[in-house]
Write an enzyme that holds these catalytic residues in place. Structure first.
Site, mmCIF file in Angstrom:
data_model
loop_
_atom_site.group_PDB
_atom_site.id
_atom_site.type_symbol
_atom_site.label_atom_id
_atom_site.label_comp_id
_atom_site.label_asym_id
_atom_site.label_seq_id
_atom_site.Cartn_x
_atom_site.Cartn_y
_atom_site.Cartn_z
ATOM 1 N N ASP A 103 1.742 5.270 -6.054
ATOM 2 C CA ASP A 103 1.322 5.442 -4.666
ATOM 3 C C ASP A 103 0.956 6.897 -4.407
ATOM 4 O O ASP A 103 1.394 7.802 -5.128
ATOM 5 C CB ASP A 103 2.457 5.046 -3.710
HETATM 6 N N1 URA Z 1 6.797 1.339 -6.958
HETATM 7 C C1 URA Z 1 6.393 1.781 -5.748
HETATM 8 O O1 URA Z 1 6.811 1.282 -4.725
HETATM 9 N N2 URA Z 1 5.499 2.789 -5.718
HETATM 10 C C2 URA Z 1 5.032 3.410 -6.812
HETATM 11 O O2 URA Z 1 4.227 4.359 -6.713
HETATM 12 C C3 URA Z 1 5.470 2.956 -8.069
HETATM 13 C C4 URA Z 1 6.365 1.910 -8.121
#
Ligand code: URA
Length: 242
Positions: A103
């Site tokens: 993310d």
């Molecule tokens: N899980 C999440 O919620 N976000 C990420 O960036 C990676 C794994």
């Protein structure tokens, strides 16, 4: 392989542009300025200097980026710059892509490659490559939450439970979670499913690869040992609470 072909394969532009770089004196080898784009060079262990910077030859590129917050993994980012802007133009030109996504606000270890087969292999849930996340939680982590994450929680898009392969309470608000799949927002949704909330998220391990201490956020490095990236050897984390 001819020098112009080598530069082309590494992403330095069209064959003609690559030949032009040689004629312009921008490419050297071991201190010798190269002047003939048609000169044959062995590619094994080859390290050219291009515009003053070393460029080790890689038939296929696999790189590790220490992703900072504020970058999107998408090729067409909406709100923040793409992680691709952190890589030099030749790697972008070669079409390297993230292996799975982090993310925008997640930091840590991101692998990128131009090898579609490797992307498929490393993102396939069948392959069970462990990914380790350092999770900063909003609420103190209870033994029950650790147990639930290990036993499996149901997310909103699939009735089959997802479970952590390992889960360690490192501190009151710090959880170390190992996952072998990569569903959308998986860590955040798993923590929400046990009535907690992710405040910060950092991926510290992918397969057997970790981020070297001297690789600052925003920096990248070549990965020469591909086997390490796809290693399914589990880290030593157990379901423990301090
Ligand atoms: N899980 C999440 O919620 N976000 C990420 O960036 C990676 C794994």
């Amino acid at each position: 392989m001819k020098i112009s072909q080598i530069l082309f394969s590494q992403g330095f532009g069209t064959r003609r542009a690559c030949a032009g770089m040689v004629y312009a004196g921008l490419v050297s080898l071991g201190g010798r300025e190269l002047d003939d784009p048609d000169e044959d060079l062995p590619t094994e262990g080859l390290v050219l200097t291009v515009e003053g910077k070393p460029w080790p030859f890689h038939g296929k590129a696999l790189v590790l980026l220490h992703k900072p917050a504020g970058y999107e993994c998408s090729q067409k980012p909406k709100h923040h710059p793409s992680v691709m802007t952190l890589l030099p133009p030749p790697l972008r030109q070669r079409g390297v892509q993230p292996i799975g996504r982090l993310d925008e606000d997640t930091t840590g270890l991101l692998l990128l490659t131009e090898d579609g087969g490797l992307i498929h292999k490393l993102t396939s849930p069948k392959h069970h490559v462990p990914k380790v996340y350092e999770v900063g939680c909003k609420h103190p982590i209870s033994n029950e939450q650790v147990a639930q994450l290990l036993a499996g929680v149901v997310l909103d898009d699939d009735p089959s439970p997802v479970r952590a392969a390992a889960c360690e309470r490192v501190a009151e608000l710090h959880l170390r979670l190992t996952l072998t799949e990569g569903k959308y927002h998986q860590v955040k949704r798993m923590l929400a499913a046990v009535s907690n909330r992710v405040e910060s998220l950092h991926r510290s391990r992918f397969g057997a690869l970790t981020i070297p201490e001297n690789l600052a956020p925003g920096q990248w490095m070549w990965v020469d040992d591909w086997a390490l990236a796809s290693s399914t050897v589990m880290p030593t984390a157990q379901a423990t609470t301090p």
